[in-house]
Design an enzyme around this catalytic site. Structure first.
Site, short mmCIF file in Angstrom:
data_model
loop_
_atom_site.label_atom_id
_atom_site.label_comp_id
_atom_site.label_asym_id
_atom_site.label_seq_id
_atom_site.Cartn_x
_atom_site.Cartn_y
_atom_site.Cartn_z
N SER A 72 0.83 -1.20 0.00
CA SER A 72 0.00 0.00 0.00
C SER A 72 0.87 1.26 0.00
CB SER A 72 -0.96 -0.04 1.19
OG SER A 72 -1.90 1.00 1.14
N ASP A 129 3.19 24.32 -1.63
CA ASP A 129 4.54 24.19 -2.18
C ASP A 129 5.20 22.86 -1.80
OD1 ASP A 129 4.72 24.81 0.50
OD2 ASP A 129 6.36 26.27 0.28
N HIS A 144 -7.44 -5.16 -1.21
CA HIS A 144 -6.26 -4.41 -0.79
C HIS A 144 -5.40 -5.17 0.22
CE1 HIS A 144 -3.95 -0.73 -0.66
NE2 HIS A 144 -4.00 -0.72 0.66
#
Length: 441
Positions: free
Chosen positions: A152, A360, A413
């Site tokens: 993951s 940013d 998953h």
């Protein structure tokens, strides 16, 4: 750069030889002479091997899911660790801020100062810093380029490793963890909300009686005050978080078992049982891994603010809203209201808002470097994964030179919890063959 390193004497646990390691690393790797933190890692090897022989085995670094999850605590070898212990010394890393590494939670972050100071500190807790830690640790252990296994979010970290420190890698295995290399977080959530909706439909087709029960619980929570063991009121939207069960083969049926224990009769009418509320609390509280909620969306942030992407995209899917006629379960997404309802997160609300507004963020991946990758990489992609979208995963796979894909519809998953040994052996075999380096299978 060498880093201070201490190691415990080896001790044995059910056939495993275990050694605890602590490393002192820079908080900010661009300022190596500045503030430091501790990163903890635990080494496991086969106790049946003489220690001198075990120490000759190559290293495998496991990069766990998350973000904000500590390394697995093994009580014995099993699943993929049983397979890996035949070939490697396994290093389970407590990624910075987790486990026995220098912690980052509501208690310790208060020592940093105000919300701006806390947010600034947490900018150093993404994959780029984790990979820089790993390289210092590898050098401290005297390891040649090592093997990594990323599950993951650990796969996201692997892509960062391949981008900025490929010289440290012999080979890499990835399960359910091919992150998109470009684009805003929005595209991730549009893809995953669609898959979560499909998984809800699949679940309710299997357990049709749970459709009415789920709606009953939601309507009950709107009119009756029910409290979790930690003292806060359980809301509908927080109850929807138990949809985390839907992400797995081995866990999905646990949702049905949970719902069966929802109501009990009381003198004041049917109420949610203490058993149910205790179980729900364990599923929806972030007290054990607050870093997950704090930096979750930032793992998709590259050069722009995420601005609470999951919450914004949820508004495009009215079936997930708490007031929907038949509300659906949500997945692992993080929403700003977590920081209003979870006592472990409430003191960190302003910090979380600042991180969501940060525009940013530096790049986490180098697509050009990945396009000329020479490190053998194999990745398991799960067709119906509700957390890491299959289509976005294949897009990324095609951008990494030589990356081999094994796609499976047999797992969700948490595939390595279902057949960890088989999946690990398959991927290891793939990286140790000779694929066409210019193709992503």
């Amino acid at each position: 750069m060498s880093v201070p390193h201490t190691a415990s004497a080896p001790y044995e646990v059910r056939g495993m030889r275990v050694t605890d390691h602590r490393f002192t690393v820079p908080l900010d790797h661009s300022a190596p002479d500045g503030e430091t933190i501790t990163v903890f890692a635990r080494e496991y090897s086969d106790a049946e091997l003489p220690q001198a022989e075990a120490e000759q085995l190559p290293w495998l670094l496991y990069l766990q899911g998350g973000p904000g999850g500590k390394g697995p605590r093994l009580l014995s070898f099993g699943g993929w660790t049983k397979a890996a212990s035949r070939h490697f010394r396994i290093l389970m890393l407590d990624q910075r801020g987790t486990g026995l590494s220098t912690p980052a939670n509501r208690q310790t972050l208060a020592l940093r100062g105000d919300a701006a100071a806390q947010a600034g500190y947490l900018t150093h807790f993404r994959a780029d810093s984790i990979v820089a830690d790993a390289e210092l640790i590898r050098a401290a252990l005297g390891s040649e380029p090592w093997t990594t296994y990323g599950q993951s979010y650990g796969g996201f970290c692997t892509l960062t490793y391949l981008s900025f420190a490929p010289h440290g890698l012999r080979e890499s295995l990835i399960t359910g963890g091919l992150a998109p290399l470009t684009g805003p977080a929005d595209r991730v959530y549009r893809a995953t909300f669609s898959r979560v909706a499909a998984r809800n439909a699949e679940y309710f087709a299997k357990y049709p009686q749970d459709r009415a029960l789920t709606t009953r619980i939601a309507r009950h929570l709107e009119t009756e005050a029910e409290y979790l063991p930690s003292g806060e009121r359980l809301t509908v939207r927080r109850f929807q978080m138990v949809g985390s069960f839907l992400g797995g083969n081995t866990r999905v049926d646990g949702l049905h078992l949970l719902l069966q224990e929802a109501f009990v009769p009381t003198p004041g009418g049917d109420r949610l049982s203490d058993t149910f509320l205790e179980s729900v609390h364990g599923l929806v509280s972030r007290a054990g891994n607050p870093l997950y909620a704090l930096v979750h969306e930032s793992i998709y942030g590259q050069g722009e603010a995420t601005r609470w992407a999951a919450q914004r995209i949820l508004n495009e899917y009215p079936q997930f809203r708490p007031e929907a006629e038949e509300p659906l379960y949500t997945g692992e997404m993080v929403y700003p209201w977590y920081f209003e309802e979870d006592p472990a997160l409430v003191p960190l609300k302003e910090t979380a808002d600042l991180l969501a507004a940060k525009a940013d963020w530096p790049a986490l991946y180098d697509p050009e470097q990945l396009s000329r990758n020479t490190v053998p990489v194999a990745a398991a992609v799960y067709t119906d994964d509700i957390y890491v979208d299959r289509n976005l995963s294949l897009e990324t796979a095609a951008a990494v030179r030589g990356l081999q894909v094994w796609e499976s519809a047999d797992f969700h998953h948490d595939g390595i919890a279902d057949d960890g040994e088989g999946i690990f052996n398959r991927l290891l075999g793939m990286v140790r063959t000779e694929p066409d380096p210019d193709s992503a299978a």
